[in-house]
Design an enzyme around this catalytic site. Structure first.
Site, short mmCIF file in Angstrom:
data_model
loop_
_atom_site.label_atom_id
_atom_site.label_comp_id
_atom_site.label_asym_id
_atom_site.label_seq_id
_atom_site.Cartn_x
_atom_site.Cartn_y
_atom_site.Cartn_z
N GLY A 11 -3.86 1.80 -2.62
CA GLY A 11 -3.12 2.99 -2.57
C GLY A 11 -1.48 2.58 -2.47
CG PHE A 12 1.78 5.09 -1.45
CD1 PHE A 12 3.15 4.74 -2.32
CD2 PHE A 12 1.49 6.23 -1.57
CE1 PHE A 12 3.44 5.70 -3.10
CE2 PHE A 12 1.81 7.37 -2.67
CZ PHE A 12 2.81 7.09 -3.34
N GLY A 13 -0.16 1.78 0.88
CA GLY A 13 -0.09 0.74 1.96
C GLY A 13 -0.84 -0.58 1.37
CD GLU A 169 6.29 19.55 -3.45
OE1 GLU A 169 6.61 18.85 -4.46
OE2 GLU A 169 6.14 18.99 -2.19
CG ASP A 298 -2.19 9.14 4.78
OD1 ASP A 298 -0.94 8.90 5.29
OD2 ASP A 298 -2.40 10.05 3.96
CB ALA A 314 4.25 7.59 0.35
CD GLN A 315 8.76 8.10 2.52
OE1 GLN A 315 7.56 8.71 2.83
NE2 GLN A 315 9.75 8.86 2.44
C1 LIG Z 1 -0.27 16.27 -2.77
C2 LIG Z 1 0.27 15.19 -2.24
C3 LIG Z 1 1.86 15.25 -1.99
C4 LIG Z 1 2.19 14.33 -0.97
N1 LIG Z 1 3.71 14.11 -0.86
C5 LIG Z 1 4.24 13.32 -0.37
C6 LIG Z 1 5.60 13.33 -0.25
O1 LIG Z 1 6.35 13.81 -0.83
N2 LIG Z 1 6.24 12.10 0.32
C7 LIG Z 1 5.42 11.18 1.13
O2 LIG Z 1 6.03 10.20 2.06
N3 LIG Z 1 3.86 11.45 1.15
C8 LIG Z 1 3.32 12.42 0.42
N4 LIG Z 1 1.99 12.37 0.62
C9 LIG Z 1 1.26 11.58 1.46
C10 LIG Z 1 1.21 10.32 0.91
O3 LIG Z 1 0.59 10.25 -0.44
C11 LIG Z 1 -0.04 9.46 1.73
O4 LIG Z 1 0.93 9.36 3.01
C12 LIG Z 1 -0.07 8.04 1.03
O5 LIG Z 1 -0.61 8.05 0.05
C13 LIG Z 1 -0.85 7.03 2.13
O6 LIG Z 1 -0.94 5.85 1.82
P1 LIG Z 1 -2.32 5.25 2.16
O7 LIG Z 1 -2.25 3.63 1.36
O8 LIG Z 1 -2.75 5.18 3.40
O9 LIG Z 1 -3.38 5.84 1.37
P2 LIG Z 1 -3.56 6.31 -0.27
O10 LIG Z 1 -2.29 6.02 -1.17
O11 LIG Z 1 -4.18 7.64 -0.34
O12 LIG Z 1 -4.50 4.95 -0.89
C14 LIG Z 1 -5.81 5.23 -0.21
C15 LIG Z 1 -6.55 4.20 -1.46
O13 LIG Z 1 -7.74 3.91 -0.87
C16 LIG Z 1 -8.98 4.02 -1.85
N5 LIG Z 1 -10.26 4.47 -1.10
C17 LIG Z 1 -10.50 5.28 0.00
N6 LIG Z 1 -11.61 5.17 0.53
C18 LIG Z 1 -12.14 4.06 -0.40
C19 LIG Z 1 -13.47 3.55 -0.19
N7 LIG Z 1 -14.58 4.01 0.48
N8 LIG Z 1 -13.95 2.44 -1.06
C20 LIG Z 1 -12.84 1.88 -1.89
N9 LIG Z 1 -11.60 2.73 -1.94
C21 LIG Z 1 -11.37 3.72 -1.33
C22 LIG Z 1 -8.40 5.28 -2.70
O14 LIG Z 1 -8.89 5.22 -4.14
C23 LIG Z 1 -6.96 4.90 -2.70
O15 LIG Z 1 -6.51 4.37 -3.72
C24 LIG Z 1 1.44 13.29 -0.36
C25 LIG Z 1 0.11 13.33 -0.45
C26 LIG Z 1 -0.31 14.32 -1.33
C27 LIG Z 1 -2.09 14.55 -1.14
#
Ligand SMILES: Cc1cc2nc3c(=O)[nH]c(=O)nc-3n(C[C@H](O)[C@H](O)[C@H](O)COP(=O)(O)OP(=O)(O)OC[C@H]3O[C@@H](n4cnc5c(N)ncnc54)[C@H](O)[C@@H]3O)c2cc1C
Length: 327
Positions: A11-13, A169, A298, A314-315
């Site tokens: 994902g993002f991170g 939203e 997250d 996401a940031q």
């Molecule tokens: C509808 C919505 C709107 C949003 N709007 C905003 C916004 O406007 N601005 C903002 O800054 N943030 C926004 N966010 C929040 C933002 O999307 C998250 O904070 C961000 O995605 C977190 O990044 P991450 O890398 O921690 O997790 P994610 O981007 O969620 O990535 C996690 C990844 O891990 C993978 N994964 C999870 N569990 C497993 C597993 N057991 N095995 C293999 N793979 C796995 C998933 O498939 C995914 O690809 C929004 C979120 C949502 C749901």
């Protein structure tokens, strides 16, 4: 030196971290259960037919393909064994690491009522966004086909549960879409039949934001035709609609946005300190008490300089990924 770096989550991170490690002197494996990275902030637009799914998803292999030291593995991780230094995959295999990065994100929280999810999808995956889009559009089509005014009103009632950012939203987007469609595309429907109801159990919308923004959001939503009901607890969700304390609301479509929970990764490590279930990390994002395991985004509990946990944005995840990739 850590030679094999495994990143769980593209994902993002996770992707930000992987890109920083691109063409460096490590063997990097990114494991994700999806083959694509999803731009979650635009899921609303897919759900309300303003964008198509391909506009907000990019294959992880495409993003990382140019880095010869990075391998992508499509698999679901189901556990971690820190003493054996490997992660466990759903099909029974393992992947060994010298250094592990956990970036598994979060999911919607149904507070023990996961059986509601099929009737009230969240906004976390393309599948859910498509489901909402299909239900929304079909409700309008079914309402157009009947001349029964009560049935039309039920079909044109859309309920959004949860007054946080997702709910606010989503309610606004449905309201704008519905009014636009009734005005332009349908001949047998009237705007007065169309209702968007935003339910929030707490005393106001956007609880994490300043009071001024919360009341601004409520006023704005009311202006564009959303019924905002605060202090309204949902007792049940069925295929027909939503049970509230005072009434059963028959609906065309229900959307869930009533809270998030971190991925279960803290359980894989046997960590229980954080009640919300996030993984506690130090300022370098290393998991407290564990060598060579890092967590970000997250699913991590990172305390900011003000002493409060960093928000699930996401940031935050991206900046942490970049930091860790350079660390
Ligand atoms: C509808 C919505 C709107 C949003 N709007 C905003 C916004 O406007 N601005 C903002 O800054 N943030 C926004 N966010 C929040 C933002 O999307 C998250 O904070 C961000 O995605 C977190 O990044 P991450 O890398 O921690 O997790 P994610 O981007 O969620 O990535 C996690 C990844 O891990 C993978 N994964 C999870 N569990 C497993 C597993 N057991 N095995 C293999 N793979 C796995 C998933 O498939 C995914 O690809 C929004 C979120 C949502 C749901």
């Amino acid at each position: 030196m850590a030679n094999r770096i495994v990143i769980i989550g593209g994902g993002f991170g996770g992707l930000a971290c992987a890109k920083e490690l691109g063409n460096a002197d490590y063997l990097v494996t990114v494991i994700d259960r999806r083959n694509h990275n999803l731009f979650q902030p635009l899921l609303y637009q897919v759900a309300t037919a303003a964008l198509s799914p391909a506009d907000i998803a990019e294959p992880i292999r495409k993003t990382l393909g140019r880095y010869r030291n990075i391998n992508m593995l499509l698999a679901e991780v189901v556990g971690i064994d820190p003493s054996a230094k490997h992660v466990l995959l759903d099909h029974g295999g393992t992947v060994e690491y010298d250094r592990l990065v956990i970036a598994t994100g979060s999911d919607y929280n149904y507070f023990g009522r996961d059986d509601w999810r099929p009737f009230a999808p969240g906004m976390k995956t393309l599948h859910e966004a498509r489901l909402v889009r299909q239900r929304l559009l079909l409700s309008f089509e079914q309402a157009e086909r009947t001349n029964d005014r009560d049935e039309q009103r039920d079909l044109l009632t859309f309920v959004v549960i949860g007054g946080g950012p997702t709910g606010v939203e989503m309610a606004g987007a449905i309201s704008e879409l519905g009014r636009f469609m009734i005005d332009r595309d349908f001949r047998n429907l009237q705007a007065e039949q169309f209702r968007v109801i935003l339910l929030e159990a707490g005393p106001g919308l956007l609880a994490a934001f300043p009071e001024k923004l919360s009341s601004y959001a409520a006023d704005y939503l009311e202006r564009i035709g959303v019924q905002v009901r605060v202090g309204e607890r949902v007792l049940n969700v069925t295929s027909q609609g939503v049970q509230l304390q005072s009434e059963f609301s028959t609906t065309g479509c229900v959307v869930w946005g009533a809270g998030v929970k971190p991925s279960p990764a803290s359980k894989w490590l046997g960590l229980t300190e954080d009640r919300a279930g996030r993984i506690p990390v130090n300022a370098n994002l290393r998991v407290t008490g564990l060598d060579e395991i890092y967590a970000l985004g997250d699913t991590a509990l990172t305390v900011g300089t003000n002493g409060r946990p960093l928000p699930g944005l996401a940031q935050v995840a991206k900046q942490q990924g970049i930091y860790l990739g350079r660390y």
